[in-house]
Motif scaffolding. Structure first.
Motif, PDB file in Angstrom:
ATOM      1  N   CYS A  27      37.806  36.481  46.822  1.00  0.00           N
ATOM      2  CA  CYS A  27      38.180  35.480  45.809  1.00  0.00           C
ATOM      3  C   CYS A  27      36.944  34.838  45.179  1.00  0.00           C
ATOM      4  N   ASN A  28      35.923  34.557  46.008  1.00  0.00           N
ATOM      5  CA  ASN A  28      34.719  33.904  45.492  1.00  0.00           C
ATOM      6  C   ASN A  28      33.914  34.822  44.576  1.00  0.00           C
ATOM      7  N   ASP A  29      34.212  36.142  44.635  1.00  0.00           N
ATOM      8  CA  ASP A  29      33.512  37.065  43.742  1.00  0.00           C
ATOM      9  C   ASP A  29      34.026  36.962  42.311  1.00  0.00           C
ATOM     10  N   SER A  30      34.921  36.005  42.058  1.00  0.00           N
ATOM     11  CA  SER A  30      35.278  35.717  40.665  1.00  0.00           C
ATOM     12  C   SER A  30      33.992  35.387  39.911  1.00  0.00           C
ATOM     13  N   TYR A  31      32.977  34.962  40.673  1.00  0.00           N
ATOM     14  CA  TYR A  31      31.657  34.737  40.071  1.00  0.00           C
ATOM     15  C   TYR A  31      31.166  36.008  39.381  1.00  0.00           C
ATOM     16  N   SER A  32      31.347  37.168  40.035  1.00  0.00           N
ATOM     17  CA  SER A  32      30.912  38.445  39.447  1.00  0.00           C
ATOM     18  C   SER A  32      31.715  38.775  38.199  1.00  0.00           C
ATOM     19  N   ALA A  33      33.021  38.506  38.268  1.00  0.00           N
ATOM     20  CA  ALA A  33      33.870  38.803  37.110  1.00  0.00           C
ATOM     21  C   ALA A  33      33.451  37.942  35.923  1.00  0.00           C
ATOM     22  N   ILE A  34      33.100  36.677  36.216  1.00  0.00           N
ATOM     23  CA  ILE A  34      32.643  35.780  35.147  1.00  0.00           C
ATOM     24  C   ILE A  34      31.364  36.335  34.515  1.00  0.00           C
ATOM     25  N   GLN A  35      30.470  36.858  35.382  1.00  0.00           N
ATOM     26  CA  GLN A  35      29.211  37.412  34.856  1.00  0.00           C
ATOM     27  C   GLN A  35      29.480  38.580  33.912  1.00  0.00           C
ATOM     28  N   PHE A  84      47.865  30.904  46.070  1.00  0.00           N
ATOM     29  CA  PHE A  84      48.583  30.510  47.272  1.00  0.00           C
ATOM     30  C   PHE A  84      47.952  29.258  47.876  1.00  0.00           C
ATOM     31  N   GLU A  85      46.629  29.317  48.074  1.00  0.00           N
ATOM     32  CA  GLU A  85      46.016  28.157  48.738  1.00  0.00           C
ATOM     33  C   GLU A  85      44.923  27.514  47.886  1.00  0.00           C
ATOM     34  N   GLN A  86      44.099  26.686  48.526  1.00  0.00           N
ATOM     35  CA  GLN A  86      43.241  25.800  47.755  1.00  0.00           C
ATOM     36  C   GLN A  86      41.977  26.464  47.225  1.00  0.00           C
ATOM     37  N   LYS A  87      41.601  27.619  47.802  1.00  0.00           N
ATOM     38  CA  LYS A  87      40.464  28.333  47.218  1.00  0.00           C
ATOM     39  C   LYS A  87      40.845  28.791  45.817  1.00  0.00           C
TER      40      LYS A  87
END
Lengths: 553, 339
Positions: free
Chosen positions: A461-469, A494-497
């Protein structure tokens, strides 16, 4: 008990939120109440962590502890009352330490210490019953009778968003990544949220600040992961079992996986990833282990069936954990870090010999299945390397549109929308995906467009950073804004992340995001309207009409 | 995930024999080395995960039940054949596949037979006939077997060496190969037609035919047998090689409303559409295995009016409770379906 932080929270005409003796996640009223007490105590710690900074009093240990303990209250992380209480008492002892140093510094500087907030003054009761009786006054929806629902919704949006950010801070910290500015801002926001602001504009602004803060945290996390494990490379991963003894590693913590791989080397035990650990197979420093054989199972909500069938121990390194007694595997699941379940073995330190012993005592997989390989590893670098080819295909008219379909998975039937959507996306469109929502479709064969796989798995999920790039790179190439790209984002939460990733995207100005399968119960219709007006945020409807609208862009 | 169901048992592939350029025989054993119980001519239904979608396919056994330590199936590549081609590309020794217990009624025991047997097959349809021949010969049954096998060329003959070995070893086994292209004078050249049929079987009295192969081949054998005045009570063909024309049928005519409350599904069943196809289209997790009313995998309990063509494997009690084989059932009213 009152908890409304996740997507499966109880929704009734009488009001939304889990408020009976147990939450939908399996969290008891007792644990939920203690988590509220913990959060409030942590906000007191943050109050003094912020104030002490005025005198350059910074305690790295405390800066790491506060987000970590906050992470323990995320959905499906920690269900153990004693550990929650332990975190709360530690929070208060850290607060007292900081308070003392702050007051001494004030004295030396000839200043009057500021009046502490209610959270900073909060004193934990000495006994368990006392703590539970404090819960109602510190509940996350305290004072709901004094403010309108929109204010309460925004407070919760901020609190839950910041909780997601705290989880990513802890992930980054494990990888050796800290940032003084990020910690300072985190404490400031966390402490401020305890003051129960009723200023709508200020709360909205704070939610965007949390999104911006999280962008920096995801950047740190990306740096931590790629520094330690190299840049993900497109890699084939078997998703079927291989004959032999086995350990399953779930959650997000790549460091734990690496330690397990090192400690099982040469033992003949095969290591499998589960859920959000799947992207591990793309990292050079992890994929080099030949006994990292496959990815097993799917997303978290299926674990009670999948873990039950797994013939070896399971290590849960972070969220999402659900009741291991249902599938009768509580005696062979091990928790790490902030994760906990009553009666389940918890491993402190870095010695996994208990897990290895358990794997050796178990039968393992009796046979191999026909390997089924999927491709992962389209992280930032791989995407950037692919970008010229992608751009060429866009210019040649072979790629019409990009879809980012990702986020959390869950067991609601409506989530089949994401399977149906990806199946319905026309052949001349690329699909980027990330987080465990991908398990709704990542084993399907999407084919390719002139050598470019149509499904690109970006990672956790945190690799949304890569998608943004990638989006930024495409926007630069086509000399337009991200919102002008033929790109549509369809998220599942689903959750808070997921909440904080959404806030990050909004804070970056990304518009027209679709979210499903349902609206967060803490967001009112008014708030949703505000987000719709400001950002074009909408809920998913049906595949056909959504797809038509998105492709018309 | 490895199978835990009681319907399916994992069978480990212990040997792969590439028969021709486009076919291979796979030998399987049980995980616990247990013995197989089946009748020659029966088939196995495998569960195969092809790119994330579970598929079910039935393959006739070519092995003999008299050697019960292992079983074998032979799979031939087919144009657009999703499962067969996948298995040929991926299945190797050491890999296991979930399979249902052997089933089917295309057997010597379930049909009237005589001691003069004509086992007529084409392509991969050789498998049940091979199983029958092997069992009859291995258990020294007092029969005469004429094994008539059709293929395109010598290179396309499946289990060629086994056929030659049986021909050499047993006096009561006679092999005739009909090849479209051949220079070998031992073989018949051409395709099975009336003159060839007449030449091979000049006297059909007291003979039994078991035939298996592509649907057009079996239709031809049936027609030729009828035309030659064959006693059709002694004519048996494998039936699970069903024609899938369901998609064309859905488009036309009336449809009924059905609900599967266990799965929260509400869907339409078109007149002439099989209930199985409708259940699958609606996403109800029914298992469609043989799809021809033989294996019993797709059974479900129905309230409503149904016309059904097979009740194989269902007990009288189940039938009384309303169970039907969904592959062999068509709706004549709105339905409630339970698995």
């Amino acid at each position: 008990m009152f908890c409304i932080q996740c997507e499966q929270t109880i929704r009734t005409p009488a009001g939304d939120g889990c408020s009976y003796s147990q939450g939908m996640c399996g969290k008891t009223e007792e644990v939920s109440d203690l988590q509220d007490v913990l959060i409030y105590a942590l906000q007191g710690t943050s109050f003094y962590a912020e104030k002490a900074r005025e005198f350059d009093i910074i305690n790295a240990e405390i800066d790491a502890f506060v987000p970590k303990a906050f992470f323990a209250t995320l959905t499906n992380v920690n269900f153990e009352a004693d550990r929650i209480v332990g975190y709360a008492r530690l929070a208060q002892s850290y607060r007292d330490q900081l308070k003392q140093k702050y007051e001494v510094a004030c004295l030396l500087a000839g200043q009057q210490p500021v009046e502490p907030s209610a959270a900073a003054k909060f004193e934990l009761a000495n006994d368990h019953l006392g703590l539970l009786s404090q819960a109602s006054s510190v509940a996350v929806n305290r004072g709901k009778e004094l403010v309108n629902e929109d204010i309460m919704g925004l407070r919760l949006l901020c609190l839950y968003g910041l909780k997601g950010a705290a989880a990513y801070m802890e992930h980054a910290y494990i990888l050796g990544q800290t940032d003084e500015q990020v910690s300072a801002e985190f404490h400031q926001i966390f402490a401020w949220l305890a003051t129960d602001s009723d200023d709508l504009a200020e709360l909205l602004e704070t939610s965007m600040a949390i999104g911006t803060l999280n962008y920096k945290i995801m950047e740190m996390l990306d740096l931590g992961e790629t520094t330690k494990f190299g840049h993900p490379q497109p890699s084939q991963v078997n998703v079927k079992s291989v004959a032999g003894k086995a350990i399953l590693v779930s959650g997000h913590d790549l460091c734990d996986l690496e330690m397990i791989l090192k400690q099982t080397e040469g033992t003949g035990i095969n290591v499998y990833t589960n859920g959000e650990m799947l992207p591990a197979h793309g990292y050079p420093e992890l994929k080099k282990y030949t006994h990292l054989v496959a990815n097993y199972g799917s997303a978290w909500q299926n674990q009670q069936k999948e873990f039950a069938s797994f013939p070896g121990p399971i290590v849960m390194t972070s969220n999402c954990l659900i009741d291991p007694n249902v599938g009768d595997y509580a005696d062979r699941i091990f928790t790490r870090s902030i994760v906990g379940w009553p009666g389940v073995a918890h491993i402190e330190g870095n010695d996994f010999s208990e897990v290895i012993k358990c794997a050796q005592a178990m039968e393992g997989f009796k046979y191999s299945e026909i390997p089924h390989e999927i491709t992962v590893g389209f992280g930032r670098n791989a995407l950037m390397n692919a970008a010229p080819a992608v751009i060429e295909q866009v210019k040649a008219g072979n790629i019409r549109h990009f879809f980012l379909v990702g986020g959390c998975d869950g067991d609601k039937e409506e989530r089949s929308y994401y399977t149906d959507l990806t199946k319905a996306i026309p052949q001349d469109c690329l699909i980027l995906t990330l987080a465990c929502g991908k398990f709704k479709f990542n084993k399907l064969n999407f084919g390719e467009i002139n050598g470019i796989p149509r499904l690109l798995d970006v990672g956790q999920c945190n690799d949304s950073y890569s998608a943004i790039q990638l989006a930024l790179a495409l926007a630069e190439e086509f000399e337009c804004g991200v919102n002008d790209l033929p790109l549509s984002l369809v998220l599942s939460w689903f959750e808070q992340k997921a909440i904080v990733v959404l806030l990050t995207l909004l804070s970056l100005g990304v518009k027209n995001i679709r979210v499903g399968p349902s609206k967060p119960a803490f967001l009112t219709d008014n708030l949703l309207n505000v987000l719709n007006q400001q950002f074009g945020l909408t809920l998913i409807t049906d595949v056909e009409s959504d797809l038509e609208t998105m492709l018309a862009k | 995930m490895q199978t835990e169901s009681s319907t399916f048992e994992p069978l480990v592939c212990i040997k792969r024999i590439d028969e021709t350029a486009d076919s291979a025989t796979f030998e399987f054993k049980k995980l616990d080395d247990g013995l197989f119980e089946y009748k020659a001519g029966q088939f196995l239904t495998f569960e195969v995960d092809v790119a994330g979608e579970l598929e079910y396919r039935a393959y006739s056994l070519s092995s003999t039940p008299s050697q019960p330590e292992s079983v074998a199936v032979t799979i031939k590549r087919v144009l657009g054949g999703k499962v067969s081609n996948y298995l040929l590309d991926h299945l190797q020794a050491g890999i296991a596949l979930p399979a249902m217990a052997p089933a089917g009624v295309f057997t010597l025991q379930d049909n009237p037979t005589t001691s003069e047997l004509l086992l007529m097959s084409a392509g991969s349809g050789i498998t049940p006939c091979m199983s029958m021949a092997r069992w009859l010969l291995d258990t020294k049954q007092a029969v005469n077997i004429h094994f008539i096998y059709s293929a395109r060329s010598e290179d396309d003959v499946i289990m060629a060496n086994s056929l030659i070995a049986l021909n050499e070893q047993y006096d009561n086994f006679r092999l005739t190969r009909i090849l479209e292209q051949t220079n070998n004078t031992d073989d018949m050249q051409g395709i099975l037609d009336a003159p060839l049929f007449e030449k091979l079987i000049p006297d059909n009295r007291g003979r039994t035919i078991f035939t298996c192969g592509p649907a057009p081949y079996m239709q031809a054998v049936e027609l030729l047998a009828e035309q030659s005045g064959f006693d059709m009570d002694l004519f048996h063909k494998e039936s699970f090689v069903a024609l899938d024309n369901s998609k064309e049928l859905v488009a036309s005519g009336v449809s009924y409303q059905a609900v599967a409350p266990q799965y929260g599904k509400s869907f339409k069943v078109a007149e002439n559409q099989s209930l199985l196809d409708a259940l699958e289209a609606a996403g109800v997790p029914v298992i469609g295995a043989c799809r021809s009313g033989v294996c019993g995998a797709c059974k479900c309990k129905v309230t409503g009016e149904i016309e059904t063509t097979s009740q194989a494997t269902l007990t009288a009690e189940q039938i009384a409770q309303g169970y039907v084989l969904s592959c062999s059932s068509k709706a004549y009213s709105d339905l409630v379906v339970e698995l």
